[in-house]
Design an enzyme around this catalytic site. Structure first.
Site, PDB file in Angstrom:
ATOM      1  N   HIS A 140     -11.704  29.598 -71.237  1.00 36.68           N
ATOM      2  CA  HIS A 140     -10.518  29.213 -70.453  1.00 36.68           C
ATOM      3  C   HIS A 140      -9.911  30.411 -69.731  1.00 36.68           C
ATOM      4  O   HIS A 140      -8.726  30.434 -69.446  1.00 36.68           O
ATOM      5  CB  HIS A 140      -9.440  28.565 -71.339  1.00 36.68           C
ATOM      6  CG  HIS A 140      -9.969  27.503 -72.254  1.00 36.68           C
ATOM      7  ND1 HIS A 140     -10.010  26.175 -71.910  1.00 36.68           N
ATOM      8  CD2 HIS A 140     -10.525  27.593 -73.489  1.00 36.68           C
ATOM      9  CE1 HIS A 140     -10.540  25.491 -72.908  1.00 36.68           C
ATOM     10  NE2 HIS A 140     -10.864  26.323 -73.871  1.00 36.68           N
ATOM     11  N   SER A 259      -8.437  49.196 -46.504  1.00 36.78           N
ATOM     12  CA  SER A 259      -7.505  48.350 -45.765  1.00 36.78           C
ATOM     13  C   SER A 259      -7.016  49.130 -44.550  1.00 36.78           C
ATOM     14  O   SER A 259      -6.927  50.346 -44.585  1.00 36.78           O
ATOM     15  CB  SER A 259      -6.326  47.978 -46.664  1.00 36.78           C
ATOM     16  OG  SER A 259      -5.179  47.719 -45.882  1.00 36.78           O
ATOM     17  N   LYS A 265      -6.393  51.050 -50.904  1.00 38.76           N
ATOM     18  CA  LYS A 265      -7.193  49.856 -51.192  1.00 38.76           C
ATOM     19  C   LYS A 265      -8.690  50.121 -51.232  1.00 38.76           C
ATOM     20  O   LYS A 265      -9.233  50.956 -50.524  1.00 38.76           O
ATOM     21  CB  LYS A 265      -6.916  48.795 -50.127  1.00 38.76           C
ATOM     22  CG  LYS A 265      -5.543  48.184 -50.288  1.00 38.76           C
ATOM     23  CD  LYS A 265      -5.502  47.167 -51.405  1.00 38.76           C
ATOM     24  CE  LYS A 265      -5.763  45.796 -50.819  1.00 38.76           C
ATOM     25  NZ  LYS A 265      -5.586  44.750 -51.802  1.00 38.76           N
ATOM     26  N   GLU A 272     -17.001  39.210 -52.497  1.00 38.80           N
ATOM     27  CA  GLU A 272     -16.303  38.029 -51.964  1.00 38.80           C
ATOM     28  C   GLU A 272     -17.209  37.254 -51.009  1.00 38.80           C
ATOM     29  O   GLU A 272     -17.207  36.018 -50.990  1.00 38.80           O
ATOM     30  CB  GLU A 272     -15.026  38.462 -51.235  1.00 38.80           C
ATOM     31  CG  GLU A 272     -13.992  39.055 -52.182  1.00 38.80           C
ATOM     32  CD  GLU A 272     -12.852  39.719 -51.408  1.00 38.80           C
ATOM     33  OE1 GLU A 272     -11.772  39.148 -51.371  1.00 38.80           O
ATOM     34  OE2 GLU A 272     -13.062  40.804 -50.839  1.00 38.80           O
TER      35      GLU A 272
END
Ligand code: ARG
Length: 440
Positions: A140, A259, A265, A272
């Protein structure tokens, strides 16, 4: 009409397979005495010349000529004259395209299979390296019990092994030659379908000419295997994104982007994108299933719509495999942080309950209850389980002895899970070694 009808914009990808199949067909026609040896020689050298033209990028593809088959045949006749017009004896574009696409999918299966194997090897290598390093195991997505990083990585090796098996099953069923089925009914020429099947590396000619020209199961099976595998890769990609977010691993500049505004970043874009590519791969399967449903025998032009989903999914799959392999080899796990997180959230509460069962012979349901009370007590004090004193524990269960502390550490917890397939470092090391050997 030309715009909707032409497939040359995408089926040019089949040129190698088209030439390979034409060479086999011409050689068989000559052996069977259907064309002369001179014509066969002219066809052969003409096709070889065309292959070079395409290779060098000087071949002119024409939309008026519709598809790769007509483009190559027209150029052949331009180059060698009358003999070029004999190549299409005893065949049709229907068996031709079915043959070409089968060959293309077969070649692609071999490439993807090798890529999956390389990824499995990367996972097994990293698993061997981290066979004993604890990390939080989740159900979970809540901290559940400690596992080892090696164990977690090997779970993906098992999935990928099933992906390889699906590919091999697809390849085995695919390997029948449609060539010689002609338009749909076979041909009156004395062709030898075993000859061309063998020349093209097929196991046998397809048994029914109607089925041979209208079957696209091989493409569907390939896409189904791709969709399941892409789903696996997407799950792994998602884990990489999560691990990066919680700084359990670090990816190098090679697989991250910065970024344009936030200087600190390091975004896991490649992971992704692998996660996202699953969408187009699954879409390709659904698209082709939808094209094929309800098509009467034999060939219909609908089937021209088989190629783009197959090409697109194959490209996305291959790219995803390469990216994931790179990230698995590239990632630097923060083992200290993983270890700390593995012990957080009373992850060894099950070990405590198991100890009560094993040593005090308490029935498991009651042991579960006692361990729950001890967790509540520790939670109320804001400390970990092993920070409770023996006296405090004995207030809940008088039989508890100091020995209990030996099972409450993360290391003891993973080491105790020696059941077959469990996360004990010794198990994981053995499994990783077994995979490394099998994949070498
Ligand atoms: N471009 C066609 C395809 O991809 C080749 C077969 C055409 N056959 C025909 N009878 N028009 O399916």
């Amino acid at each position: 009409m030309e715009a909707i009808n032409a497939s040359i914009g995408f089926d040019r990808k089949l040129w190698r397979q088209d030439i390979r199949a034409s060479l086999a067909h011409a050689a068989m026609l000559a052996r069977a005495g259907i064309i002369s040896l001179e014509d066969e020689q002219a066809i052969r050298s003409g096709l070889e010349g065309i292959a070079q033209e395409i290779e060098r990028g000087v071949f002119e593809f024409a939309t008026e000529l519709e598809d790769i088959h007509m483009n190559i045949e027209a150029r052949l006749t331009e180059r060698i004259g009358e003999a070029g017009k004999r190549l299409h004896t005893a065949r049709s574009r229907n068996d031709q395209v079915a043959t070409d696409l089968r060959l293309w999918v077969r070649d692609t299966i071999d490439g993807v299979h090798a890529q999956i194997t390389a990824l499995m090897r990367a996972l097994a290598d990293r698993a061997a390296e981290h066979a004993a390093d604890p990390m939080p195991g989740f159900t979970h997505m809540q901290g559940a019990q400690p596992v080892t990083l090696g164990h977690h990585l090997l779970a993906y090796v098992e999935m990928l092994e099933r992906d390889r098996a699906r590919l091999l099953g697809c390849r085995r069923r695919l390997n029948e030659s449609p060539l010689g089925a002609a338009a749909l009914a076979g041909t009156s020429f004395p062709i030898d379908r075993n000859d061309t099947a063998q020349a093209l590396g097929f196991d046998r000619p397809a048994g029914n000419s109607l089925d041979a020209v209208s079957d696209r199961d091989f493409a569907l099976e390939f896409l189904a295997a791709a969709a399941i595998s892409a789903m696996h890769l997407s799950r792994l990609a998602e884990e990489l994104v999560i691990w990066c977010a919680f700084r359990l691993i670090r990816l190098s500049d090679a697989f991250t982007t910065g970024s344009s505004i936030m200087p600190q970043k390091r975004n896991p874009d490649a992971a992704e994108l692998v996660r996202a590519k699953t969408g187009r791969i699954t879409g390709a399967l659904v698209a082709l299933l939808t094209v094929m449903k309800g098509l009467p025998l034999a060939y219909s032009k609908d089937m021209q719509e088989d190629k783009e989903p197959v090409f697109d999914a194959a490209g996305a799959w291959s790219l995803s495999l390469a990216a994931i392999e790179g990230m698995i080899r590239d990632m630097i796990p923060d083992t200290a942080r993983m270890r700390a997180m593995a012990g957080a959230g009373y992850a060894t509460a099950t070990d405590l309950a198991d100890w009560l069962v094993r040593v005090l012979h308490v029935p498991f349901r009651r042991a579960h209850h006692i361990a729950g009370e001890l967790v509540a007590m520790a939670e109320a004090k804001g400390v970990s389980l092993e920070a409770l004193s023996l006296a405090e524990m004995q207030r809940v269960e008088p039989g508890i002895t100091a020995e209990v502390f030996s099972v409450l550490t993360v290391e003891a917890s993973v080491a105790s899970r020696t059941s077959y397939g469990g996360t004990a470092p010794a198990n994981v090391a053995a499994q990783a070694a077994r995979w490394q050997q099998a994949l070498a």
